[in-house]
Write an enzyme that holds these catalytic residues in place. Structure first.
Site, short mmCIF file in Angstrom:
data_model
loop_
_atom_site.label_atom_id
_atom_site.label_comp_id
_atom_site.label_asym_id
_atom_site.label_seq_id
_atom_site.Cartn_x
_atom_site.Cartn_y
_atom_site.Cartn_z
CE1 TYR A 82 9.02 0.94 -6.11
CE2 TYR A 82 7.50 2.45 -7.15
CZ TYR A 82 7.86 1.78 -5.98
OH TYR A 82 7.52 2.36 -4.66
N GLY A 119 14.62 1.95 1.02
CA GLY A 119 13.64 1.48 0.26
C GLY A 119 14.02 0.27 -0.40
N GLY A 148 18.47 7.31 -0.26
CA GLY A 148 19.98 7.22 -0.70
C GLY A 148 20.75 6.25 0.01
CD GLU A 185 -2.78 1.28 0.14
OE1 GLU A 185 -3.23 2.48 0.11
OE2 GLU A 185 -3.15 0.39 -0.29
#
Length: 293
Positions: A278, A244, A240, A230
């Site tokens: 992605y 992530g 950086g 979500e």
């Protein structure tokens, strides 16, 4: 996938609205083929989220991505080397000492333990807080959220909404996360700072939640169970450093362990940094689908 008449569509939508009200849901979200989106929007007075793209990894893509984790971890260690060979925080509790996997650990414990072991070998000497005190270490850890993290999650949600220019859409309260806890899972990114010469007690450390991966399971009649991400968000000053990508590795492995057919999420079509990221990890865009709300 099955064509239905407009009266039947109206009846089905009316039923869904009734079910949503029973579960105290604030909205219904679904996807339709692009050529049908306009008619759905007109017939049901829905919002067409034209800027939103759906991305996914199939099972093979997920496995391929997870297989690159060790190579990525090696590069991370080179970029942010630890300056103390024995400077180690427990990955789960943030207390001093090493923890090894045991047969009693859940697969989630094991996934987070592996990721924390990677970041335990890194010290962000040029992190955002480094200029305040050169004698402090800055470490990143990953953990499952608990009910006590509801306010931190809400702060991150507001941060993401601001970035997406959608602050007006956030109406949830942190108490709702506590109430709905069985319906979702959340991995938090936490920064731990302290004096590297005094890590005997956890009281010598300070911590701050700076990111999250908020997810739950969905089901598709055509492919079965899938993991839906979500929200993925890292506070700007901590981007950086690999947080992530680390979250995506964790979530991809979770989807494998749960036997999911796909790992799915959405991104805005103008968010080039996210889309490039992605694409770099092997995700594909589901062309021809539009999201209706």
């Amino acid at each position: 996938g099955v064509e239905t008449s407009k009266p039947l569509q109206v009846m089905l939508m009316t039923t869904l609205i009734s079910v949503a009200k029973l579960f105290d849901c604030v909205r219904i979200v679904y996807q339709v083929e692009e050529e049908k989106a306009a008619s759905f929007q007109k017939n049901f007075n829905c919002d067409l989220l034209a800027e939103w793209l759906t991305l996914q990894m199939g099972r093979d893509q997920v496995q391929s991505f997870v297989s690159t984790r060790d190579r990525w971890a090696k590069g991370l260690r080179i970029r942010y080397p630890s300056h103390k060979e024995n400077d180690h925080l427990d990955p789960i509790t943030s207390k001093p000492g090493k923890k090894t996997q045991s047969v009693n650990d859940t697969f989630m414990d094991q996934i987070l333990l592996k990721m924390n072991a990677i970041f335990d070998c890194c010290r962000l000497t040029n992190g955002p807080d480094a200029h305040n005190n050169r004698n402090e270490y800055t470490r990143i850890r990953f953990r499952e959220a608990t009910a006590s993290d509801a306010d931190s999650i809400l702060n991150l949600v507001h941060g993401l909404a601001s970035y997406e220019k959608a602050s007006h859409e956030v109406s949830v309260r942190s108490s709702i996360y506590v109430r709905d806890d069985p319906l979702f899972e959340c991995i938090l990114v936490e920064v731990i700072s302290g004096d590297p010469n005094n890590i005997v007690t956890s009281s010598s450390c300070s911590s701050k939640v700076v990111g999250m991966g908020f997810y739950y399971l969905g089901y598709a009649l055509s492919s079965g169970k899938y993991l839906y991400l979500e929200d993925l968000f890292i506070e700007h000053e901590y981007r950086g450093y690999g947080c992530g990508k680390a979250l995506m590795y964790c979530l991809a492995e979770i989807s494998m362990k749960l036997g999911c057919s796909r790992f799915v999420w959405q991104a805005l079509d103008w968010n080039s940094p996210a889309l490039n990221f992605y694409d770099s990890i092997g995700a594909t865009t589901c062309n021809g689908l539009k999201t209706i709300r």
